[in-house]
Design an enzyme around this catalytic site. Structure first.
Site, short mmCIF file in Angstrom:
data_model
loop_
_atom_site.label_atom_id
_atom_site.label_comp_id
_atom_site.label_asym_id
_atom_site.label_seq_id
_atom_site.Cartn_x
_atom_site.Cartn_y
_atom_site.Cartn_z
N GLY A 209 0.83 -1.21 0.00
CA GLY A 209 0.00 0.00 0.00
C GLY A 209 0.86 1.24 0.00
O GLY A 209 2.06 1.18 -0.23
N ASN A 210 0.23 2.38 0.25
CA ASN A 210 0.99 3.62 0.33
C ASN A 210 0.36 4.53 1.38
O ASN A 210 -0.68 4.22 1.93
CB ASN A 210 1.09 4.29 -1.04
CG ASN A 210 -0.29 4.63 -1.59
OD1 ASN A 210 -0.99 5.48 -1.07
ND2 ASN A 210 -0.69 3.91 -2.65
N ARG A 211 0.99 5.67 1.63
CA ARG A 211 0.59 6.52 2.75
C ARG A 211 -0.52 7.50 2.43
O ARG A 211 -0.87 8.32 3.26
CB ARG A 211 1.81 7.30 3.25
CG ARG A 211 2.78 6.44 4.05
CD ARG A 211 4.06 7.21 4.36
NE ARG A 211 3.81 8.43 5.13
CZ ARG A 211 4.73 9.36 5.36
NH1 ARG A 211 5.96 9.21 4.89
NH2 ARG A 211 4.43 10.44 6.05
#
Ligand code: CTP
Length: 398
Positions: A209-211
Site C-alpha cells: 500500500g501507500n501513505r
C-alpha cells in the site's frame, strides 16, 4: 473584514440543531467570532445557554430584544458570513421568498456577505419540487447550499437529507471566508475525482500500500460540489470521511479503481486523478494466507499496472474536456513534473514536493499547477485552498 472574522450562525428548528454546537465549537477554536441566532423552534432542541457558553457571546433570539440597536438589520450588515446549520425546508422556503418574520430571516435578508446553508431534513422534504425550487432560487442569488449527506435520518429512514459532517461544514465556512464567497462556476459540470491509495494484495490479509490518506482528493470533491458540480468520488481506502453530496464508489486495488474511473468518467467534463495508484501489483495473489512455514521468500515478483491517467488522457471521443493528474516528487521537482505532464498527456498536472511530513497525512500542501501553457505556484496552503486553485485552473479550460 476585521482581524477576527465575524460569522453569524443561524440555527433553524430541526433535530440536527445539536450538531450546530460542534460547528460552533470548531469555528470559535479557529479564531472566528460567532454570534448564534437560533429560531424559536431551534430553542426547543438546544437551549440558548449552550450557544452562549460555546460562542462566548450573548445569543440573539428575537427582534424585540435590544430594539434600540436594530439587531435585525445590524447583524446581517456586520457579518462577514452568515451560515445556517441546519437549514430546514421551512427556513429555505422563507429565505428563498424573502420572508423576514424573525431575527434569522431578517438577518438573511439584510446580509450582503456570503451566505452558506447546510440543509438537513427528511428525504421527502429535500426532494419535494418546492424545496428543489427554493434551493435553486437561493443558489441563483449567490448563496452556497451544501447538498445534504445520505444516511440514517431520525427514526428508521435513510436517504439524502442528513446534515453533512460538522467538520465538513466548518471547512467550507473557512473556504468561503478565505475566498469571499464561492462561485458556482462548476454548475452543470460532471466531475470525477479519484482519491486515496490503492492496496495490492499478496494474500487475503497482506497488501502493498501507500501513505495516501485521501485528504486532497476529498477536498477536491467537496470543493467541486460546493462550486456546483455533480461529483463522483472514486475512493480507495480513505482515512477521512467522503464529502456529503458526492456519489461515492468504493474501490480497493488499482484494477478496481481503473474500472470504476473509466466507467464513471465516460462523458464527464473533468477527471482528476488524485489517488495514489500502485504502479505494480504482486504477480500472484494467494487465495489463502501465506504461512511462514512455506519456505523463505527472497522477493515478491511484481507486474505492472495499467496507467489510468494515460488511458484517460488518450481516450477518443468520450475523453473528458479536462484531465488532471497529480505527481509527487522529492527532487528535481519541476523538471520531473514537466516530463510527466508530457508523458501522461493530461491537461494539468498538480505537482507536489513530498518527503517526511510534507504532503502526506497533513492538512496543508504546497504545489505547482503545470499546464502546457505555463505554471501556477500555490504557496503552502490548506488542501482545501489548493483544491480551489485546481478548480480555478480547470474552469479556465472548460
Ligand atoms: N496514476 C494512474 N495509474 C497508475 C499510476 C498512477 O492513473 N497506475 C496517476 C496518479 O493518480 C497520478 C499520476 O498518475 O495522477 C502519478 O503519476 P505516476 O507516474 O504514477 O507518479 P509516480 O508513481 O510518482 O511515477 P514515477 O515513480 O515514475 O515518478
Amino acid at each position: 473584514m476585521g482581524s477576527r472574522p465575524h460569522v453569524v450562525l443561524g440555527v433553524a428548528g430541526g433535530i440536527a440543531a445539536y450538531k450546530a454546537c460542534e460547528v460552533l465549537r470548531s469555528l470559535t477554536e479557529s479564531g472566528h467570532d460567532v454570534t448564534v441566532v437560533p429560531t424559536g423552534a431551534a430553542l426547543h432542541f438546544v437551549g440558548a445557554a449552550t450557544f452562549a457558553a460555546l460562542s462566548g457571546r450573548p445569543v440573539a433570539t428575537d427582534v424585540w430584544t435590544g430594539v434600540h440597536e436594530v439587531p435585525h438589520v445590524r447583524l446581517g450588515q456586520s457579518a462577514d458570513l452568515v451560515l445556517v446549520v441546519p437549514a430546514t425546508a421551512d427556513l429555505l422556503a422563507k429565505a428563498a421568498h424573502g420572508r423576514a418574520d424573525d431575527l434569522l430571516t431578517s438577518t438573511l435578508l439584510t446580509a450582503r456577505c456570503p451566505v452558506l446553508y447546510a440543509p438537513a431534513m427528511h428525504t421527502e422534504m429535500w426532494q419535494h419540487p418546492a424545496t428543489v425550487a427554493n434551493v435553486a432560487t437561493l443558489r441563483s442569488y449567490g448563496a452556497v447550499v451544501i447538498d445534504p449527506a445520505s444516511g440514517r435520518l431520525t427514526g428508521a429512514d435513510t436517504g439524502p437529507g442528513r446534515l453533512p459532517e460538522p467538520a465538513e461544514i466548518a471547512a467550507l465556512t473557512r473556504d468561503v471566508l478565505a475566498r469571499g464567497g464561492l462561485p458556482a462556476d462548476l454548475a452543470g459540470r460532471r466531475v470525477v475525482v479519484s482519491a486515496g491509495g490503492t492496496r495490492e494484495h499478496l494474500d487475503p490479509v497482506r497488501y502493498l500500500g501507500n501513505r495516501s490518506s485521501g485528504r486532497q482528493g476529498v477536498a477536491l470533491a467537496r470543493t467541486a460540489a460546493a462550486r456546483g458540480a455533480e461529483v463522483t468520488l472514486v475512493a480507495a481506502n480513505l482515512s477521512v470521511e467522503p464529502p456529503a453530496g458526492a456519489k461515492v464508489v468504493l474501490v480497493l486495488s488499482a484494477a478496481e479503481l481503473r474500472e470504476a474511473v473509466l466507467a464513471e468518467s465516460a462523458g464527464a467534463d473533468v477527471v482528476v486523478m488524485a489517488a495514489a495508484v500502485a504502479d505494480f501489483r504482486p504477480a500472484t495473489r494467494s487465495e489463502s494466507k501465506i504461512k511462514k512455514g512455506e519456505g523463505e521468500p527472497t522477493s515478491v515478483p511484481l507486474v505492472r499496472n495499467p496507467d489510468v491517467l494515460v488511458e484517460l488522457a488518450s481516450r477518443g471521443a468520450d475523453r473528458a474536456t479536462v484531465v488532471v493528474g497529480f505527481a509527487a516528487e522529492t527532487d528535481d521537482v519541476l523538471a520531473h513534473g514537466r516530463a510527466k505532464l508530457a508523458a501522461k498527456g493530461c491537461d494539468l498536472l498538480v505537482l507536489n514536493r513530498v518527503g517526511d511530513g510534507v504532503g502526506f497525512e497533513v492538512d496543508h500542501n504546497a504545489a505547482t499547477i503545470l499546464s502546457t501553457g505555463g505554471e501556477v505556484e500555490v504557496a503552502d496552503t490548506s488542501k482545501d485552498q489548493l483544491a480551489h486553485a485546481v478548480w480555478d485552473a480547470v474552469v479556465t479550460r472548460l
